[in-house]
Design a protein around this motif. Structure first.
Motif, PDB file in Angstrom:
ATOM      1  N   UNK A   1       0.859  -1.183   0.000  1.00  0.00           N
ATOM      2  CA  UNK A   1       0.000   0.000   0.000  1.00  0.00           C
ATOM      3  C   UNK A   1       0.896   1.234   0.000  1.00  0.00           C
ATOM      4  N   UNK A   2       0.526   2.233  -0.798  1.00  0.00           N
ATOM      5  CA  UNK A   2       1.354   3.427  -0.982  1.00  0.00           C
ATOM      6  C   UNK A   2       0.592   4.636  -0.468  1.00  0.00           C
ATOM      7  N   UNK A   3       1.196   5.347   0.493  1.00  0.00           N
ATOM      8  CA  UNK A   3       0.607   6.557   1.064  1.00  0.00           C
ATOM      9  C   UNK A   3       1.268   7.796   0.449  1.00  0.00           C
ATOM     10  N   UNK A   4       0.685   8.983   0.619  1.00  0.00           N
ATOM     11  CA  UNK A   4       1.227  10.187  -0.029  1.00  0.00           C
ATOM     12  C   UNK A   4       2.467  10.771   0.646  1.00  0.00           C
ATOM     13  N   UNK A   5       2.928  11.862   0.059  1.00  0.00           N
ATOM     14  CA  UNK A   5       3.978  12.714   0.628  1.00  0.00           C
ATOM     15  C   UNK A   5       3.485  13.332   1.935  1.00  0.00           C
ATOM     16  N   UNK A   6       4.373  13.461   2.914  1.00  0.00           N
ATOM     17  CA  UNK A   6       4.052  14.094   4.198  1.00  0.00           C
ATOM     18  C   UNK A   6       2.690  13.630   4.702  1.00  0.00           C
ATOM     19  N   UNK A   7       2.545  12.311   4.773  1.00  0.00           N
ATOM     20  CA  UNK A   7       1.236  11.713   5.047  1.00  0.00           C
ATOM     21  C   UNK A   7       0.801  11.833   6.499  1.00  0.00           C
ATOM     22  N   UNK A   8       1.702  12.207   7.401  1.00  0.00           N
ATOM     23  CA  UNK A   8       1.356  12.201   8.824  1.00  0.00           C
ATOM     24  C   UNK A   8       0.827  13.538   9.332  1.00  0.00           C
ATOM     25  N   UNK A   9       0.963  14.586   8.521  1.00  0.00           N
ATOM     26  CA  UNK A   9       0.551  15.931   8.951  1.00  0.00           C
ATOM     27  C   UNK A   9      -0.083  16.677   7.779  1.00  0.00           C
ATOM     28  N   UNK A  10      -0.637  17.827   8.092  1.00  0.00           N
ATOM     29  CA  UNK A  10      -1.018  18.742   7.027  1.00  0.00           C
ATOM     30  C   UNK A  10       0.238  19.161   6.272  1.00  0.00           C
ATOM     31  N   UNK A  11       0.069  19.747   5.079  1.00  0.00           N
ATOM     32  CA  UNK A  11       1.230  20.182   4.299  1.00  0.00           C
ATOM     33  C   UNK A  11       1.722  21.515   4.874  1.00  0.00           C
ATOM     34  N   UNK A  12       2.556  21.433   5.896  1.00  0.00           N
ATOM     35  CA  UNK A  12       2.950  22.616   6.673  1.00  0.00           C
ATOM     36  C   UNK A  12       3.801  23.634   5.924  1.00  0.00           C
ATOM     37  N   UNK A  13       4.511  23.301   4.813  1.00  0.00           N
ATOM     38  CA  UNK A  13       5.284  24.340   4.130  1.00  0.00           C
ATOM     39  C   UNK A  13       4.446  25.460   3.525  1.00  0.00           C
ATOM     40  N   UNK A  14       3.133  25.381   3.608  1.00  0.00           N
ATOM     41  CA  UNK A  14       2.316  26.503   3.118  1.00  0.00           C
ATOM     42  C   UNK A  14       2.296  27.674   4.098  1.00  0.00           C
ATOM     43  N   UNK A  15       2.890  27.493   5.294  1.00  0.00           N
ATOM     44  CA  UNK A  15       2.936  28.570   6.285  1.00  0.00           C
ATOM     45  C   UNK A  15       4.364  29.029   6.540  1.00  0.00           C
ATOM     46  N   UNK A  16       4.523  30.348   6.700  1.00  0.00           N
ATOM     47  CA  UNK A  16       5.809  30.915   7.092  1.00  0.00           C
ATOM     48  C   UNK A  16       5.897  30.869   8.611  1.00  0.00           C
ATOM     49  N   UNK A  17       6.905  30.167   9.117  1.00  0.00           N
ATOM     50  CA  UNK A  17       7.103  30.043  10.558  1.00  0.00           C
ATOM     51  C   UNK A  17       8.555  30.340  10.897  1.00  0.00           C
ATOM     52  N   UNK A  18       8.779  30.986  12.041  1.00  0.00           N
ATOM     53  CA  UNK A  18      10.127  31.297  12.494  1.00  0.00           C
ATOM     54  C   UNK A  18      10.485  30.552  13.777  1.00  0.00           C
TER      55      UNK A  18
ATOM     56  N   UNK B   1       4.780  38.148   0.358  1.00  0.00           N
ATOM     57  CA  UNK B   1       3.460  38.701   0.679  1.00  0.00           C
ATOM     58  C   UNK B   1       2.511  38.795  -0.502  1.00  0.00           C
ATOM     59  N   UNK B   2       3.043  38.817  -1.720  1.00  0.00           N
ATOM     60  CA  UNK B   2       2.190  38.952  -2.900  1.00  0.00           C
ATOM     61  C   UNK B   2       1.492  37.639  -3.268  1.00  0.00           C
ATOM     62  N   UNK B   3       1.912  36.518  -2.660  1.00  0.00           N
ATOM     63  CA  UNK B   3       1.337  35.228  -2.995  1.00  0.00           C
ATOM     64  C   UNK B   3       0.209  34.846  -2.036  1.00  0.00           C
ATOM     65  N   UNK B   4      -0.875  34.315  -2.614  1.00  0.00           N
ATOM     66  CA  UNK B   4      -1.999  33.870  -1.784  1.00  0.00           C
ATOM     67  C   UNK B   4      -1.573  32.719  -0.892  1.00  0.00           C
ATOM     68  N   UNK B   5      -0.840  31.761  -1.480  1.00  0.00           N
ATOM     69  CA  UNK B   5      -0.333  30.627  -0.712  1.00  0.00           C
ATOM     70  C   UNK B   5       1.188  30.614  -0.793  1.00  0.00           C
ATOM     71  N   UNK B   6       1.807  30.337   0.322  1.00  0.00           N
ATOM     72  CA  UNK B   6       3.257  30.210   0.356  1.00  0.00           C
ATOM     73  C   UNK B   6       3.641  28.773  -0.021  1.00  0.00           C
ATOM     74  N   UNK B   7       4.856  28.626  -0.530  1.00  0.00           N
ATOM     75  CA  UNK B   7       5.390  27.297  -0.813  1.00  0.00           C
ATOM     76  C   UNK B   7       6.830  27.297  -0.316  1.00  0.00           C
ATOM     77  N   UNK B   8       6.996  26.974   0.965  1.00  0.00           N
ATOM     78  CA  UNK B   8       8.250  27.206   1.669  1.00  0.00           C
ATOM     79  C   UNK B   8       9.042  25.924   1.937  1.00  0.00           C
ATOM     80  N   UNK B   9       8.945  24.976   1.024  1.00  0.00           N
ATOM     81  CA  UNK B   9       9.695  23.735   1.233  1.00  0.00           C
ATOM     82  C   UNK B   9      11.195  23.992   1.373  1.00  0.00           C
ATOM     83  N   UNK B  10      11.722  24.927   0.604  1.00  0.00           N
ATOM     84  CA  UNK B  10      13.156  25.193   0.672  1.00  0.00           C
ATOM     85  C   UNK B  10      13.558  25.834   2.001  1.00  0.00           C
ATOM     86  N   UNK B  11      12.600  26.411   2.698  1.00  0.00           N
ATOM     87  CA  UNK B  11      12.874  26.957   4.023  1.00  0.00           C
ATOM     88  C   UNK B  11      13.030  25.841   5.059  1.00  0.00           C
TER      89      UNK B  11
END
Length: 301
Positions: free
Chosen positions: A43-60, A138-148
């Protein structure tokens, strides 16, 4: 006798930011039980299957960030999935965020593992084509911060002899690039497992999703199992579209919902016998020539 792997692609619907690991593991367990009930070997589960896709948020706050990562696998919360795997005799692929110490330095990877029917980890892959950006836009509706949040994977594109075949792994954006499939193809891969969490950015998102996986399957004479996060997750629409694709490039099973859904296919690995002249061009001399930009004559292969 044909080598058949019965595969379940376990698409997941939205996971909320406040959903606990236990909540998510229970969903995975339900899907694993369904898969076993219809005869799945894997059985094959998705990417980051244990949590929400958290790289959409900027966190420090690093403590807040690291709460999304696993420091051991299996851990206390994920162990029930491994125990069920061993009890049922079914293997699995799982994507998750990995926090580890390497040479005295803390590293964070977007990782997947391959687990055999005895519940033992037999393979690990770390995402190489890490997309997105590092700082808040700030100009983007959704962030994509995987590289962070993630380091670039350092394990390469390996393959493993398992389930009576040769299995490879990659994650999400890796599926966009031909070298992902090619490197595994040169190792005679017979099935590539891909978990992804892709936003619906344009009307072409789903078309491109299937296009690259079908192309990778056909050009390398391999099965491809692409498994998605789907639905509206924390305000972001994820495309879903989980699919099991034959070495011919044909989709043999595809999800029809945006929620938790299991699709199943009996995959004959003997169909991976290279078509046309594929066997010739899988020779390592061609790959070396590509890397070194030198010519290859017919006497070399």
């Amino acid at each position: 006798m044909a080598r058949i792997i019965t595969v379940g692609a376990a698409q997941l619907g939205p996971i909320a930011r406040n959903d606990s690991r236990a909540d998510v593991i229970n969903r995975l367990i339900d899907l694993m039980k369904q898969a076993k009930s219809v005869g799945c070997d894997l059985i094959v589960f998705p990417e980051l299957a244990l949590t929400t896709f958290f790289p959409r948020w900027y966190m420090e706050n690093q403590v807040e960030i690291d709460a999304f990562f696993e420091t051991e696998m299996p851990g206390t919360e994920t162990r029930p999935l491994f125990e069920l795997s061993a009890h049922l005799g079914i293997g699995f692929y799982l994507g998750y965020a990995e926090l580890t110490i390497e040479k005295g330095q803390t590293r964070r990877y977007n990782t997947s593992i391959l687990v055999n029917k005895s519940g033992q980890i037999i393979g690990k892959y770390r995402k190489i084509h890490v997309p997105g950006h590092i700082e808040y836009k700030p100009e983007q509706t959704f962030q994509h911060l995987e590289r962070r949040y993630f380091d670039i994977g350092n394990l390469g594109f390996q393959v493993w002899r398992a389930f009576d075949g040769i299995i490879g792994m990659c994650i999400c954006n890796d599926r966009r690039w031909s070298e992902t499939y090619r490197v595994m193809g040169l190792q005679n891969v017979e099935m590539i497992l891909i978990g992804y969490s892709t936003p619906q950015e344009t009307h072409l998102s789903q078309f491109h999703n299937h296009l690259v996986m079908q192309d990778g399957a056909y050009q390398n004479a391999t099965w491809v199992v692409g498994v998605a996060k789907a639905g509206r997750e924390e305000g972001c629409d994820l495309i879903g579209g989980s699919a099991i694709i034959a070495p011919s490039g044909e989709i043999v099973a595809k999800s029809i919902t945006l929620g938790d859904e299991l699709i199943v296919a009996r995959c004959n690995l003997d169909l991976c016998q290279p078509l046309s002249n594929f066997e010739i061009y899988r020779q390592p001399q061609y790959y070396q020539a590509i890397c070194e930009q030198k010519s290859v004559t017919s006497e070399d292969v």
